[in-house]
Every structure is written in structure tokens, then in C-alpha cells.
Design an enzyme around this catalytic site. Structure first.
Site, short mmCIF file in Angstrom:
data_model
loop_
_atom_site.label_atom_id
_atom_site.label_comp_id
_atom_site.label_asym_id
_atom_site.label_seq_id
_atom_site.Cartn_x
_atom_site.Cartn_y
_atom_site.Cartn_z
N CYS A 23 0.85 -1.18 0.00
CA CYS A 23 0.00 0.00 0.00
C CYS A 23 0.89 1.24 0.00
O CYS A 23 1.85 1.27 0.76
CB CYS A 23 -0.89 -0.03 1.24
N PRO A 24 0.66 2.27 -0.78
CA PRO A 24 -0.52 2.50 -1.61
C PRO A 24 -0.33 2.11 -3.08
O PRO A 24 -1.16 2.46 -3.90
CB PRO A 24 -0.67 4.02 -1.50
#
Lengths: 89, 176
Positions: A23-24
Site C-alpha cells: 500500500c498505496p
């Protein structure tokens, strides 16, 4: 590209490989990749970040694209998550 | 060519519907971990179609300074402060376990080995996704940082009113 693989339940038009990214990045790469699709096509996103199970439906809810579903494939050493998104606009 | 009359209320409703949600982030900290959190949220929000504005103030300005940029202050006090307060996204310390830079170096290695983007890569991604970046003029002056030593792509220099004007319409406003 449709119907590839034997135990493949959801059909997709394009695959995005984000394996190894946290993430992201899977979401960012998805938001870029979706632009290459035409409306109605399904994008398959491969990820080994478990967060994708919640993040991709949330991304769909916010952006308005359709959440199709998720498949999990237990591979060694990590589970591969396949998230499916249908482009709606 | 025929012109179609658009009903004002319908046009307004359409505008409101298409209006993206706004996110503002104030980055006061110049620590690597906190800057990462700020940019991960910023890039994530931008990828979700939100309109993101980041405000950099105090130590947060170090994040958007060119690497190795020196302070341009003329007076001795601020000049000496510049020797201590170095900038550059690639050389930010961790807020914990920095150990004179050793802990940060180790953390960066772990991040690289795991394909995790560092602060410089996150800044690039943020700019790519259209995240707006604003530097606070007051603290630029206070820390003796000239605007020429900020990285390219810092959209504007502004103060608290600009922040508040954006934040009042924001559905997510963060202070990091």
C-alpha cells in the site's frame, strides 16, 4: 484473454501485476491502469498485500467503478489475491 | 448550431455531484516516517479521485527542499541554524530509532528490499497524480529557506488563510 486458466472463476480483460508492492502502490497502479480499459471491461489486479481485500472495494466505492469480486490463491510463501474491477465510466 | 438551455438548478446539482471530495494535509514534521504517512495518504486519496492539497510548514519544509540545499539567511543566527537544519527528501531522519542515521539507513534498506517507495518516490508519485503542494511563507522566512531551494512542482507559497479556505471544504483534514 477471456477465460484463461483452469480454476479461474472471474473473467477479465486485462491483468495488472502488483505482486511485491505494498500500500498505496496497488491502488495507485490500479487508478492508472483503469484508464487503459474501455467501459465494461474487467481489470484483474494481482497483489500479495492482504490490505487489497478491503482497499479495492473501498477504492471502487469512492471512484464509482464496479467491484466484481476477489479470488485467493494460496501459493508458497504468500497468498496471491486477485481483485476484479469493472470499469463503469 | 442549436443551443440547449440548461436549467440552473440542474446545472448546480451536476456540478455538486462531479465536485471531487477534498483532502488537506498539513505536514509539520520533517521525520521520514511521518512524511511517508502523509504522502501515502495523499497519493492514496488522489488515486481515489479526491482533490488533495498538502501544506508544508516548519520541519515539513525540509521534505520539499532540494537535496543539499543550504540556508540563504544573511544573519548569523539563522545562518548557523541552516547548518544544523538540513533538507532533502532522501535524507530525512526517522522519528524513532534514528541512532545518528544508522537506524534510518537500516529502515531504508528494508524498504528497498520490500519494494516500498521512499519519500522521494512518493513525492514524485504525488506530483504525477496532481497533488497540490503549498509551502508556508512564514516558516520559510523563519528558517531562512529561500523559495529557490524548494523542489520543482511546489505549486504556491501561501499562508493560513489559503489553508483554511481549502480545509473548510475538505472532508478529510489531517495534521501530521
Amino acid at each position: 484473454m477471456r477465460g484463461k486458466g483452469d480454476n479461474h472463476m472471474i473473467e477479465s480483460d486485462i491483468t495488472l501485476d502488483t505482486l511485491g508492492y505494498f500500500c498505496p502502490m496497488p491502488i495507485i497502479l490500479t487508478s492508472k491502469k483503469i484508464k487503459e480499459l474501455t467501459t465494461g471491461q474487467v481489470l484483474e489486479v494481482l497483489s500479495d498485500d492482504e490490505g487489497i481485500k478491503k482497499d479495492m472495494p473501498a477504492w471502487c466505492q469512492t471512484t464509482g467503478h464496479e467491484w466484481v469480486g476477489l479470488e485467493e490463491e494460496a501459493t508458497d510463501p504468500k497468498t496471491v489475491y486477485k481483485a476484479y474491477v469493472k470499469k463503469t465510466k | 448550431m442549436t443551443m440547449t438551455q440548461v436549467e440552473p438548478t440542474a446545472a448546480l446539482a451536476e456540478l455538486q455531484e462531479s465536485k471531487p471530495e477534498r483532502v488537506t494535509i498539513v505536514l509539520l514534521s520533517g521525520d521520514m516516517d511521518k512524511a511517508m504517512a502523509a504522502f501515502i495518504i495523499a497519493t492514496g486519496a488522489a488515486a481515489m479521485g479526491m482533490q488533495v492539497t498538502m501544506f508544508f510548514t516548519f520541519w515539513g519544509l525540509n521534505v520539499i527542499r532540494k537535496p543539499g540545499a543550504t540556508n540563504t539567511a544573511k544573519d548569523l543566527l539563522r545562518k548557523s541554524f541552516g547548518w544544523l537544519n538540513k533538507g532533502g527528501a532522501a535524507s530525512l531522519p526517522l522519528s524513532k530509532f534514528n541512532y545518528g542515521g544508522l537506524g534510518t539507513t537500516m529502515m531504508k534498506k528494508v524498504m528497498r528490499d520490500n519494494h516500498m517507495p521512499g519519500v522521494p518516490e512518493l513525492i514524485e508519485t504525488a506530483q504525477d497524480l496532481g497533488v497540490k503542494m503549498i509551502a508556508c511563507t512564514t516558516t520559510l522566512g523563519l528558517l531562512g529557506i529561500s523559495k529557490e531551494t524548494l523542489i520543482d512542482g511546489v505549486d504556491q507559497l501561501a499562508g493560513v488563510s489559503t489553508y483554511l479556505a481549502e480545509a473548510k471544504d475538505g472532508s478529510v483534514n489531517l495534521f501530521i
